[in-house]
Design a protein around this motif. Structure first.
Motif, PDB file in Angstrom:
ATOM      1  N   THR A 115      26.908  53.159  18.769  1.00  0.00           N
ATOM      2  CA  THR A 115      26.522  53.670  20.073  1.00  0.00           C
ATOM      3  C   THR A 115      25.266  54.533  19.970  1.00  0.00           C
ATOM      4  O   THR A 115      24.743  54.780  18.886  1.00  0.00           O
ATOM      5  CB  THR A 115      27.685  54.465  20.700  1.00  0.00           C
ATOM      6  N   ASP A 116      24.803  54.966  21.121  1.00  0.00           N
ATOM      7  CA  ASP A 116      23.618  55.826  21.216  1.00  0.00           C
ATOM      8  C   ASP A 116      23.939  56.898  22.250  1.00  0.00           C
ATOM      9  O   ASP A 116      23.759  56.684  23.446  1.00  0.00           O
ATOM     10  CB  ASP A 116      22.408  54.993  21.648  1.00  0.00           C
ATOM     11  N   PRO A 117      24.465  58.043  21.827  1.00  0.00           N
ATOM     12  CA  PRO A 117      24.946  59.035  22.792  1.00  0.00           C
ATOM     13  C   PRO A 117      23.823  59.647  23.617  1.00  0.00           C
ATOM     14  O   PRO A 117      22.648  59.595  23.226  1.00  0.00           O
ATOM     15  CB  PRO A 117      25.609  60.092  21.896  1.00  0.00           C
ATOM     16  N   PRO A 118      24.162  60.235  24.766  1.00  0.00           N
ATOM     17  CA  PRO A 118      23.141  60.855  25.621  1.00  0.00           C
ATOM     18  C   PRO A 118      22.483  62.054  24.950  1.00  0.00           C
ATOM     19  O   PRO A 118      23.103  62.739  24.136  1.00  0.00           O
ATOM     20  CB  PRO A 118      23.934  61.277  26.864  1.00  0.00           C
ATOM     21  N   TYR A 119      21.232  62.303  25.321  1.00  0.00           N
ATOM     22  CA  TYR A 119      20.419  63.315  24.651  1.00  0.00           C
ATOM     23  C   TYR A 119      20.412  64.637  25.419  1.00  0.00           C
ATOM     24  O   TYR A 119      19.372  65.129  25.826  1.00  0.00           O
ATOM     25  CB  TYR A 119      18.979  62.808  24.478  1.00  0.00           C
ATOM     26  N   TYR A 120      21.611  65.205  25.650  1.00  0.00           N
ATOM     27  CA  TYR A 120      21.735  66.565  26.173  1.00  0.00           C
ATOM     28  C   TYR A 120      21.003  66.694  27.509  1.00  0.00           C
ATOM     29  O   TYR A 120      21.387  66.074  28.482  1.00  0.00           O
ATOM     30  CB  TYR A 120      21.193  67.534  25.124  1.00  0.00           C
ATOM     31  N   HIS A 121      19.927  67.483  27.576  1.00  0.00           N
ATOM     32  CA  HIS A 121      19.165  67.619  28.818  1.00  0.00           C
ATOM     33  C   HIS A 121      17.795  66.950  28.719  1.00  0.00           C
ATOM     34  O   HIS A 121      16.906  67.196  29.526  1.00  0.00           O
ATOM     35  CB  HIS A 121      18.977  69.093  29.206  1.00  0.00           C
ATOM     36  N   ASN A 122      17.637  66.078  27.723  1.00  0.00           N
ATOM     37  CA  ASN A 122      16.327  65.489  27.451  1.00  0.00           C
ATOM     38  C   ASN A 122      16.025  64.294  28.353  1.00  0.00           C
ATOM     39  O   ASN A 122      14.857  64.040  28.663  1.00  0.00           O
ATOM     40  CB  ASN A 122      16.243  65.057  25.983  1.00  0.00           C
ATOM     41  N   VAL A 123      17.047  63.552  28.757  1.00  0.00           N
ATOM     42  CA  VAL A 123      16.861  62.362  29.590  1.00  0.00           C
ATOM     43  C   VAL A 123      17.899  62.373  30.709  1.00  0.00           C
ATOM     44  O   VAL A 123      19.103  62.401  30.444  1.00  0.00           O
ATOM     45  CB  VAL A 123      17.006  61.057  28.777  1.00  0.00           C
ATOM     46  N   MET A 124      17.442  62.369  31.962  1.00  0.00           N
ATOM     47  CA  MET A 124      18.348  62.307  33.112  1.00  0.00           C
ATOM     48  C   MET A 124      18.541  60.831  33.477  1.00  0.00           C
ATOM     49  O   MET A 124      17.834  60.262  34.315  1.00  0.00           O
ATOM     50  CB  MET A 124      17.762  63.070  34.301  1.00  0.00           C
ATOM     51  N   TYR A 125      19.496  60.192  32.844  1.00  0.00           N
ATOM     52  CA  TYR A 125      19.636  58.746  32.905  1.00  0.00           C
ATOM     53  C   TYR A 125      19.796  58.207  34.325  1.00  0.00           C
ATOM     54  O   TYR A 125      19.120  57.259  34.733  1.00  0.00           O
ATOM     55  CB  TYR A 125      20.828  58.311  32.043  1.00  0.00           C
ATOM     56  N   SER A 126      20.712  58.783  35.078  1.00  0.00           N
ATOM     57  CA  SER A 126      20.986  58.235  36.414  1.00  0.00           C
ATOM     58  C   SER A 126      19.787  58.401  37.336  1.00  0.00           C
ATOM     59  O   SER A 126      19.497  57.525  38.151  1.00  0.00           O
ATOM     60  CB  SER A 126      22.216  58.914  37.018  1.00  0.00           C
ATOM     61  N   GLU A 127      19.078  59.513  37.217  1.00  0.00           N
ATOM     62  CA  GLU A 127      17.914  59.732  38.074  1.00  0.00           C
ATOM     63  C   GLU A 127      16.814  58.719  37.754  1.00  0.00           C
ATOM     64  O   GLU A 127      16.142  58.205  38.655  1.00  0.00           O
ATOM     65  CB  GLU A 127      17.401  61.161  37.911  1.00  0.00           C
ATOM     66  N   LEU A 128      16.615  58.429  36.476  1.00  0.00           N
ATOM     67  CA  LEU A 128      15.618  57.432  36.099  1.00  0.00           C
ATOM     68  C   LEU A 128      16.068  56.029  36.485  1.00  0.00           C
ATOM     69  O   LEU A 128      15.256  55.192  36.893  1.00  0.00           O
ATOM     70  CB  LEU A 128      15.356  57.498  34.589  1.00  0.00           C
ATOM     71  N   ALA A 129      17.376  55.773  36.377  1.00  0.00           N
ATOM     72  CA  ALA A 129      17.893  54.441  36.703  1.00  0.00           C
ATOM     73  C   ALA A 129      17.706  54.105  38.173  1.00  0.00           C
ATOM     74  O   ALA A 129      17.604  52.923  38.540  1.00  0.00           O
ATOM     75  CB  ALA A 129      19.376  54.351  36.337  1.00  0.00           C
ATOM     76  N   ASP A 130      17.645  55.114  39.024  1.00  0.00           N
ATOM     77  CA  ASP A 130      17.477  54.854  40.453  1.00  0.00           C
ATOM     78  C   ASP A 130      16.167  54.130  40.760  1.00  0.00           C
ATOM     79  O   ASP A 130      16.062  53.454  41.792  1.00  0.00           O
ATOM     80  CB  ASP A 130      17.522  56.170  41.242  1.00  0.00           C
ATOM     81  N   TYR A 131      15.185  54.274  39.884  1.00  0.00           N
ATOM     82  CA  TYR A 131      13.909  53.579  40.098  1.00  0.00           C
ATOM     83  C   TYR A 131      14.135  52.069  40.186  1.00  0.00           C
ATOM     84  O   TYR A 131      13.501  51.373  40.984  1.00  0.00           O
ATOM     85  CB  TYR A 131      12.948  53.922  38.963  1.00  0.00           C
ATOM     86  N   PHE A 132      15.054  51.558  39.358  1.00  0.00           N
ATOM     87  CA  PHE A 132      15.386  50.135  39.391  1.00  0.00           C
ATOM     88  C   PHE A 132      16.542  49.861  40.354  1.00  0.00           C
ATOM     89  O   PHE A 132      16.571  48.838  41.031  1.00  0.00           O
ATOM     90  CB  PHE A 132      15.777  49.651  37.991  1.00  0.00           C
TER      91      PHE A 132
END
Length: 337
Positions: A115-132
């Protein structure tokens, strides 16, 4: 898939790469970073250009063709030699599920979890995913229930995000829940493998605390070439750490003075070995030293005593940072992890 891929270059949030004569993509820095000099792309394609729909479609076709008849490649001088196609297409014996690891109900099922766990506060995954997501939703909302909400999930994302009232403690607890479920799904002799990269000691402390608390021991760590797109200016690191962990039977009590000596010697031996055999930066050496020191600590998690009190993983990680600096012959230096 082609349309989503083309969206990365079809925005005024991109710049032009003069070195490669190609337009860049929006998430080079894993954030919404408005450029001073944006470049406008032709979204559908032309005789020249990159990151448009036509090029994305061609890449997708090549991927499908490879998946149906995968092969190996071997460099031979200036040419790349292809092996005969393998006997099975990619994914023939695989199943894919979409969901939250914390909801997985397997027990003693898997030999390995990668796996590749989330990077704490470094990447806001859901906010970036909204672009797509907002584009995909227009087409898929009536076909898949996951696309019914107007935005991708926020609360479910395992990150530290003040905008969602999710702090460091929340991140650690949610990561701990994820590791706990992974441990339950693994066989007794199974392994957990993941890669991690962060320049903040607090982030590593949260990760190590969550991992060791549920009963994992780090048994090995390896360097791997980092995703250079996520490196910050001035961060002289080319490697991430691959962490290998196994379910732990028990931990061994130890005093902080004894563990500190072990960690100091481990860091020093690791650095000396790497300096003698490899031409790599101080920052990269620091990454590898950290991995080895984490392995030492995980054998004693929850039983490291200093002045009569138990040290947390976060306390130990902070001390390890200092030890790695002290172990250098050139004095205190910045070590980026």
């Amino acid at each position: 898939l082609s349309f989503s891929d083309a969206l990365r270059g079809s925005t005024l949030m991109t710049t032009y790469q003069t070195g490669s004569n190609a337009i860049d993509h929006i998430f080079k820095s894993n954030s919404f970073d408005p450029p001073k000099r944006p470049a406008e792309n032709n979204p559908w394609g032309a005789s020249e250009g990159s990151r448009n729909f036509e090029r994305a479609y061609e890449r997708l076709k090549k991927g499908i063709e490879y998946g149906n008849a995968p092969y190996d490649r071997d460099p031979d001088g200036d040419e790349i030699m292809k092996s005969p196609p393998f006997g099975k297409p990619v994914g023939e014996d695989a199943e894919i599920y979409q969901g939250d690891i914390r909801d997985v109900e397997y027990e003693n099922e898997f030999d390995a979890v990668i796996t590749d766990p989330p990077y704490y506060h470094n990447v806001m995954y859901s906010e970036l995913a909204d672009y797509f997501y907002v584009w995909q939703r227009l087409i898929l909302k009536n076909k898949y229930e996951f696309f019914e909400p107007k935005h991708s999930p926020r609360k479910e994302s395992i990150v530290s995000n003040p905008a969602e009232q999710k702090d460091a403690e929340t991140f650690e607890q949610e990561l701990r829940d994820a590791f706990k479920n992974i441990k339950r799904a693994l066989k007794d002799n199974g392994i957990l493998t993941f890669t991690y990269h962060h320049s903040d000691s607090e982030s590593w402390g949260e990760l190590l605390e969550a991992l060791c608390h549920v009963g994992f021991e780090i048994t090995a760590s390896y360097p791997i070439t980092a995703d250079l797109d996520k490196l910050e200016a001035g961060e002289s690191v080319s490697f991430d750490i691959i962490v290998v962990a196994r379910p732990r039977d028990e931990t061994v009590p130890i005093s902080w003075n004894s563990l500190r000596r072990e960690i100091y010697r481990t860091a020093r031996r690791t650095r000396q070995r790497l300096e003698e055999s490899r031409d790599i930066s101080r920052g990269d050496i620091g990454v590898m030293e950290m991995g080895e020191c984490f392995r030492k600590y995980s054998k004693h998690h929850g039983k490291v005593q200093r002045d009569g009190e138990i040290m947390s993983a976060k306390d130990v990680v902070q001390e390890i940072y200092g030890i790695i600096q002290e172990a250098s012959d050139i004095g205190v230096e910045d070590v980026f992890i």
